[in-house]
Design an enzyme around this catalytic site. Structure first.
Site, PDB file in Angstrom:
ATOM      1  N   GLU A 245      15.077  56.535 151.585  1.00 29.17           N
ATOM      2  CA  GLU A 245      15.084  57.221 150.289  1.00 29.17           C
ATOM      3  C   GLU A 245      16.457  57.116 149.619  1.00 29.17           C
ATOM      4  O   GLU A 245      16.552  57.086 148.398  1.00 29.17           O
ATOM      5  CB  GLU A 245      14.661  58.684 150.488  1.00 29.17           C
ATOM      6  CG  GLU A 245      14.129  59.372 149.262  1.00 29.17           C
ATOM      7  CD  GLU A 245      12.878  58.735 148.645  1.00 29.17           C
ATOM      8  OE1 GLU A 245      12.202  57.927 149.321  1.00 29.17           O
ATOM      9  OE2 GLU A 245      12.601  59.039 147.482  1.00 29.17           O
TER      10      GLU A 245
ATOM     11  N   HIS B 261      12.714  52.393 141.586  1.00 29.11           N
ATOM     12  CA  HIS B 261      12.729  53.179 142.828  1.00 29.11           C
ATOM     13  C   HIS B 261      12.115  52.380 143.984  1.00 29.11           C
ATOM     14  O   HIS B 261      12.734  52.204 145.036  1.00 29.11           O
ATOM     15  CB  HIS B 261      11.946  54.484 142.599  1.00 29.11           C
ATOM     16  CG  HIS B 261      11.850  55.378 143.794  1.00 29.11           C
ATOM     17  ND1 HIS B 261      12.682  56.459 143.973  1.00 29.11           N
ATOM     18  CD2 HIS B 261      11.048  55.342 144.895  1.00 29.11           C
ATOM     19  CE1 HIS B 261      12.375  57.055 145.121  1.00 29.11           C
ATOM     20  NE2 HIS B 261      11.386  56.407 145.702  1.00 29.11           N
ATOM     21  N   GLU B 262      10.905  51.875 143.767  1.00 31.92           N
ATOM     22  CA  GLU B 262      10.228  51.140 144.846  1.00 31.92           C
ATOM     23  C   GLU B 262      10.973  49.839 145.161  1.00 31.92           C
ATOM     24  O   GLU B 262      11.003  49.392 146.311  1.00 31.92           O
ATOM     25  CB  GLU B 262       8.761  50.869 144.497  1.00 31.92           C
ATOM     26  CG  GLU B 262       7.901  52.123 144.251  1.00 31.92           C
ATOM     27  CD  GLU B 262       7.933  53.147 145.382  1.00 31.92           C
ATOM     28  OE1 GLU B 262       8.177  52.757 146.540  1.00 31.92           O
ATOM     29  OE2 GLU B 262       7.737  54.347 145.085  1.00 31.92           O
TER      30      GLU B 262
ATOM     31  N   HIS C 223      13.578  50.577 147.681  1.00 34.15           N
ATOM     32  CA  HIS C 223      13.023  50.548 149.036  1.00 34.15           C
ATOM     33  C   HIS C 223      12.860  49.095 149.499  1.00 34.15           C
ATOM     34  O   HIS C 223      13.166  48.750 150.641  1.00 34.15           O
ATOM     35  CB  HIS C 223      11.641  51.209 149.062  1.00 34.15           C
ATOM     36  CG  HIS C 223      11.667  52.712 149.019  1.00 34.15           C
ATOM     37  ND1 HIS C 223      12.320  53.462 149.957  1.00 34.15           N
ATOM     38  CD2 HIS C 223      11.104  53.606 148.160  1.00 34.15           C
ATOM     39  CE1 HIS C 223      12.154  54.761 149.687  1.00 34.15           C
ATOM     40  NE2 HIS C 223      11.424  54.868 148.602  1.00 34.15           N
TER      41      HIS C 223
HETATM   42 ZN   LIG Z   1      10.812  56.743 147.728  1.00 36.56          ZN
END
Ligand SMILES: [Zn+2]
Length: 498
Positions: free
Chosen positions: A297, A267-268, A271
């Site tokens: 997001e 997830h990170e 980003h």
């Molecule tokens: Zn996030």
């Protein structure tokens, strides 16, 4: 295109100290989470507050140049117009809200967060209630200063978190998405194909071995650039950085149920890939960042769910898991895939799966909207919360700690932020719909060839930074305005094979 207008060049130059101060602040915040000795929090708070004040002071030198630049807007190209638009947004925030309100908010956020922790520990909503009421009153005052559309003060909060987002947008998206999600979830639960539990959830892992897995995932699966990226450990995972050449993520190790730390890393990293792929020409300018919170997001969710929870990813990552975590060996690809994709309606938003996550956000959105419109009181929160959870997901929180007190957002003053999580998922679905026309995601992921996927995202999303407002970027790069049907199509395909 680039920057050539003399006023814009002057504006960029005047903005640079503000940029440098804000990036220094980000690095200090990273240090608070990753390295800082406990006792340093007071002095660190002071340093960061002073830096923020200097930043606001330097910003004042930018405003007169902004005015001249914006009066020349006919002569400006898209990149230059983007600069004017973003600095105008900053100006609006800093000049319309009196410093007393910002200070009061900061003070209340610190105090409120301490009380919220205590209230959550004891599951005591009444302890937190007065702070929530004060924070809400302050936020409504802030909305009045900022101004808003359609007679709805909540629109001021939505626009702060996500440029141009309105109650009308979110109402239209949720009213289409929630019935669709309910229908899919019911079918998936009835079919029993996706289990709600898995033995691997209970298995403890050795932190060193898991750190090795995560490092291999960022180095050799996601191919994060070693000389511009790093990964550390902190209590709450996050991404930050000082420029596109210095992007950092963190993860945490709970010691059990290894998918949690693995997916926080993916997830990170999602980003991070966005920030690493911003166009170089935007460096150090007011638009060298993501188009919006929801677009950010959309990237993390795309990598975490659409790439990371696919069968192709299981194929790619299984040898790494087997090599480092011996307990994974008995499970075949299909069983690992199910472990990564459990479907279990539950009480807690951050633990929710792809099918149930957006119900948690819809609930928070409805509550925030009603509170800002004066259509409910803070006291009515717990009962409305529990009723809606039972309607949406068929679960009722046994106490307020697992219900209305679970998130830090409201105590910290983040109102209007939750909807960007769902909008991020919706944009992720639109990306899936568009990228699938050009690329075979499953095949590329299984082969470990993610470069074409990154290149596609660079071309459509990343390179543009904040040149265009998010709604315009969606239309330009994804062919339509925010459309929740794409996410529903993706979920139907994945979970029901349609
Ligand atoms: Zn996030």
């Amino acid at each position: 295109m680039s920057f050539s207008d003399p006023k814009i060049l002057e504006l960029i130059k005047a903005y640079r100290p503000v940029w440098a101060l804000s990036r220094s602040g980000a690095l200090l915040e990273w240090d608070v989470e990753v390295n800082m000795p406990e006792r340093a929090s007071e002095s660190r708070g002071l340093i960061m507050a002073e830096l923020a004040l200097i930043g606001q002071e330097r910003m004042k030198a930018v405003y007169p140049i902004l005015q001249e630049a914006s009066s020349r807007s006919k002569n400006l190209n898209d990149d230059e117009k983007g600069i004017v638009r973003i600095v105008e947004r900053l100006k609006k925030y800093y000049t319309r809200i009196p410093p007393e309100i910002l200070e009061e908010e900061q003070r209340l956020a610190v105090e409120g967060t301490v009380v919220w922790r205590e209230a959550r520990k004891n599951s005591d909503f009444n302890r937190f209630k007065p702070y929530l009421e004060k924070m809400l009153a302050l936020k409504i005052k802030e909305a009045e200063k900022l101004g808003y559309e359609d007679n709805h003060p909540y629109n001021a909060m939505l626009d702060l978190g996500e440029e141009g987002l309105t109650v009308a947008d979110m109402d239209s998206m949720f009213s289409r998405m929630i019935p669709g999600l309910k229908r899919i979830l019911e079918k998936v639960r009835a079919s029993g194909k996706f289990p709600s539990e898995h033995p691997l959830e209970e298995i403890k892992y050795d932190v060193q071995s898991m750190t090795a897995v995560n490092q291999k995932i960022v180095d050799s699966v996601l191919n994060m650039p070693k000389d511009r990226f790093r990964m550390d450990t902190s209590t709450h995972p996050f991404m930050t950085g000082t420029s596109r050449d210095d992007i950092r993520i963190t993860t945490r190790y709970e010691g059990v149920d290894f998918r949690n730390t693995m997916y926080s890393v993916i997830h990170e990293s999602g980003h991070a890939i966005y920030e690493l792929q911003l166009d170089k020409k935007l460096n150090y300018t007011p638009i060298s960042h993501a188009a919006s919170t929801a677009f950010h997001e959309s990237q993390s969710r795309f990598w975490e769910n659409i790439v990371g929870r696919s069968m192709g990813f299981v194929t790619r990552v299984k040898p790494i898991l087997r090599e480092n975590l011996s307990f994974v060996s008995p499970y075949n690809d299909e069983q690992l895939y199910m472990y990564f994709n459990l479907v279990r309606p539950g009480m807690i938003r951050v633990d929710a799966d792809e099918l149930t996550y957006n119900f948690h956000v819809a609930l928070r959105y409805e509550i925030e909207k009603k509170l800002f419109a004066g259509k409910m009181t803070v006291g009515e929160l717990p009962s409305l919360w529990n009723e809606t959870m039972s309607d949406y997901l068929g679960v009722t929180p046994p106490n307020d700690a697992q219900g209305v007190l679970q998130d830090v957002h409201w105590s910290g003053g983040s109102w209007g932020y939750f909807p960007t999580y769902s909008l991020g998922n919706i944009i992720g679905g639109m990306i899936w719909y568009n990228i699938s026309k050009d690329l075979d995601l499953g095949e590329l992921t299984a082969k470990g060839d993610l470069a074409p996927i990154k290149a596609w995202l660079y071309e459509r999303i990343h390179r543009w930074g904040a040149i265009y407002p998010p709604k315009e970027l969606a239309r330009r790069s994804l062919g339509e305005s925010y459309n929740p049907e794409r996410l529903l199509q993706y979920l139907e395909r994945k979970y029901l094979g349609n």
